[in-house]
Design a protein around this motif. Sequence first.
Motif, PDB file in Angstrom:
ATOM      1  N   LYS A 158       6.727  36.333  25.498  1.00  0.00           N
ATOM      2  CA  LYS A 158       7.437  36.781  24.305  1.00  0.00           C
ATOM      3  C   LYS A 158       7.774  35.571  23.433  1.00  0.00           C
ATOM      4  O   LYS A 158       7.672  34.424  23.866  1.00  0.00           O
ATOM      5  N   THR A 159       8.219  35.829  22.206  1.00  0.00           N
ATOM      6  CA  THR A 159       8.385  34.736  21.250  1.00  0.00           C
ATOM      7  C   THR A 159       9.779  34.103  21.252  1.00  0.00           C
ATOM      8  O   THR A 159      10.041  33.202  20.465  1.00  0.00           O
ATOM      9  N   ALA A 162       9.711  30.274  21.709  1.00  0.00           N
ATOM     10  CA  ALA A 162       9.177  29.621  20.516  1.00  0.00           C
ATOM     11  C   ALA A 162      10.175  29.676  19.374  1.00  0.00           C
ATOM     12  O   ALA A 162      10.382  28.693  18.650  1.00  0.00           O
ATOM     13  N   ARG A 163      10.803  30.814  19.198  1.00  0.00           N
ATOM     14  CA  ARG A 163      11.787  30.967  18.127  1.00  0.00           C
ATOM     15  C   ARG A 163      12.939  29.988  18.299  1.00  0.00           C
ATOM     16  O   ARG A 163      13.360  29.322  17.337  1.00  0.00           O
ATOM     17  N   MET A 223       5.291  31.470  15.547  1.00  0.00           N
ATOM     18  CA  MET A 223       5.958  31.770  16.815  1.00  0.00           C
ATOM     19  C   MET A 223       4.941  32.260  17.847  1.00  0.00           C
ATOM     20  O   MET A 223       4.993  31.884  19.017  1.00  0.00           O
ATOM     21  N   GLY A 224       4.004  33.097  17.414  1.00  0.00           N
ATOM     22  CA  GLY A 224       2.968  33.581  18.321  1.00  0.00           C
ATOM     23  C   GLY A 224       2.070  32.469  18.810  1.00  0.00           C
ATOM     24  O   GLY A 224       1.718  32.400  19.993  1.00  0.00           O
ATOM     25  N   SER A 227       3.984  30.319  21.296  1.00  0.00           N
ATOM     26  CA  SER A 227       4.114  31.048  22.563  1.00  0.00           C
ATOM     27  C   SER A 227       2.817  30.970  23.357  1.00  0.00           C
ATOM     28  O   SER A 227       2.831  30.768  24.577  1.00  0.00           O
TER      29      SER A 227
END
Length: 257
Positions: A158-159, A162-163, A223-224, A227
Amino acid sequence: MRAEPSPRAAPESKPLVAFDPASVRSQNRAGTVAATAAFGLMRTATRMTVRGLEHLPPQGTGMIVAAYHANHLDPILVGLALKRNGRMPHFLAKSTLFTGALGVILKRIGQIPVLRASAQAGDSLAYAKQALANGQTVVIYPEGTLTKDPELWPQHFKTGTARLALETGATIIPAAHWGLDTIYPRGQKKVRFRPFSHDTVVAFGPAVDYSDLWDHRAEKKTMGDLSQRVKNTVAAMVAELSGRELPQRFTSKETGE
């Protein structure tokens, strides 16, 4: 004319977890007690080896540990590897764990509840940001659950990790492990005690470089992509630890979204 009563200020809600210096000292003291007990139990089941400590930033530097999640025991393994080397780990954990005696312990050692599907859902990352700003170590399982892959490869990340990194600029340290399934196989309810016949390894990798994504950090695709980069890194570490060939699906640099 009767004067209207002055309105009372609404009482401030007490934060679920705090990272001011006094709170951190208290968490460290309680964490030392918990880690000593946990290490004693782990030693009765396996020999624990830690690799890659040289990749951790200096103490007092906030960092995100993005950890592989394949066994119910791996929070103990990763937590011990960090705490016994001077870093108090603050896990993002399901809010359902924060009840009863276990909940009291988790709060006392500064763990962060993930409040899903509630008005407070955003608080989890807010607390994580506070921890990072105060030089603490935040441990996240990017999958959000145990991998269901039959060969124990990481699944969709999940992001959230990264977020958090893209909003804070914090260092991301990937973490992987191998060997826990031998002492606590999937689907079993009892630990197999093998204190002198089996090694369980936890490894920390070099920081994930995302400097090339920084100028596009506000974009959803970024973000993707980050990740995916973290997932590929963790999968490569799992391949190395397990002595297996890395599947081709973990070589893609971007999500393609």
